[in-house]
Design a protein around this motif. Structure first.
Motif: not given
Ligand SMILES: [Zn+2]
Length: 265
Positions: A119-121, A87, A115-116
């Protein structure tokens, strides 16, 4: 065309020229479909914040290879800055481009986005400001297919160049949280952000010349990306970015009337 199940919407793209009036339409979709907004601007700010925490003040251009037109190997960068946290590395790369007023090449934007999004599936998101190029659109389509999630539809917020130019020169932004104000439509109280209390500023790229160049950029790069996705079967609805009478009810209706047509197709 495949019919759409509006009770099970996973991801929606909202696109439009910069300054077209996307945010109020995004707010409607967030509420109607219980989604979160994932905006490229926020993603960049997020990774910039992570990088800034390590307090590295040296010139970042040492990590950029002019000849190869890419960054040095991650290992080399990690050795110099003293961490191999992915990150932080993403943050460094984002910062390099932001400092130069650029969004950066597709592979960087794609990496930050993925990548983001991970994080939110990979679901329940409104993609805002992404994809912005054909390569990004192709990357996204591969990604959703690989992760077995859906990209349900796209909303294009439509507005005229003339109106956008008029509106954008009056735009003000909070330098801390990115919240957007407008001197006529949404004036900041005492010139300060209501959340952070800091003075709002006019972005240096909200001049007429720069607005025009962004409008050109949208036509040249973002529109072909949208056309591509449409050809690949992602339904597109167009909603007006300008209403004679701007009220929350009118905005909601102007968006949902178009979206609901998707079911009837
Ligand atoms: Zn703020």
């Amino acid at each position: 065309m495949t019919s759409i199940d509006l009770d099970n919407v996973q991801n929606v793209i909202v696109t439009g020229k910069s300054g077209a009036g996307k945010q109020p339409r995004i707010d409607v979709l967030v509420e109607e479909f219980d989604l979160e907004q994932l905006s490229t601007g926020d993603i960049f700010r997020h990774y910039l914040g992570i990088f800034d925490k390590i307090d590295y003040d040296e010139d970042l251009s040492q990590f950029w290879d002019e000849k190869q037109n890419r960054f040095l190997a991650d290992e080399t960068i990690a050795n110099e800055i003293g961490t191999e946290d992915n990150d932080v590395l993403l943050g460094l790369k984002a910062k390099y481009f932001v400092e130069r007023g650029l969004f950066g090449p597709d592979y960087i934007v794609n990496a930050l986005f993925e990548s983001k999004f991970a994080e939110k599936d990979y679901k329940n998101q409104i993609l805002d400001g992404y994809p912005r190029t054909l390569d990004q659109a192709k990357f996204l389509l591969n990604l959703v297919s690989e992760k077995d999630v859906s990209l349900d539809f796209m909303v294009l917020v439509d507005n005229s160049d003339e109106r956008i130019i008029k509106r954008t020169v009056q735009r003000r932004i909070c330098p801390k949280c990115g919240k957007v104000y407008h001197l006529t439509y949404k004036p900041p109280k005492n010139g300060k952000c209501e959340k952070c209390g800091v003075d709002v500023i006019q972005r240096s790229d909200d001049t007429e010349e720069k607005i025009k160049s962004r409008l050109q950029e949208f036509k040249k790069k973002a529109l072909p990306a949208i056309e591509y996705l449409k050809d690949e079967g992602i339904p597109l609805v167009k909603v007006p970015g300008h209403l004679e009478e701007f009220t929350p009810e009118n905005v909601r209706k102007s968006v949902m009337d178009e979206v609901e047509k998707l079911v009837k197709q």
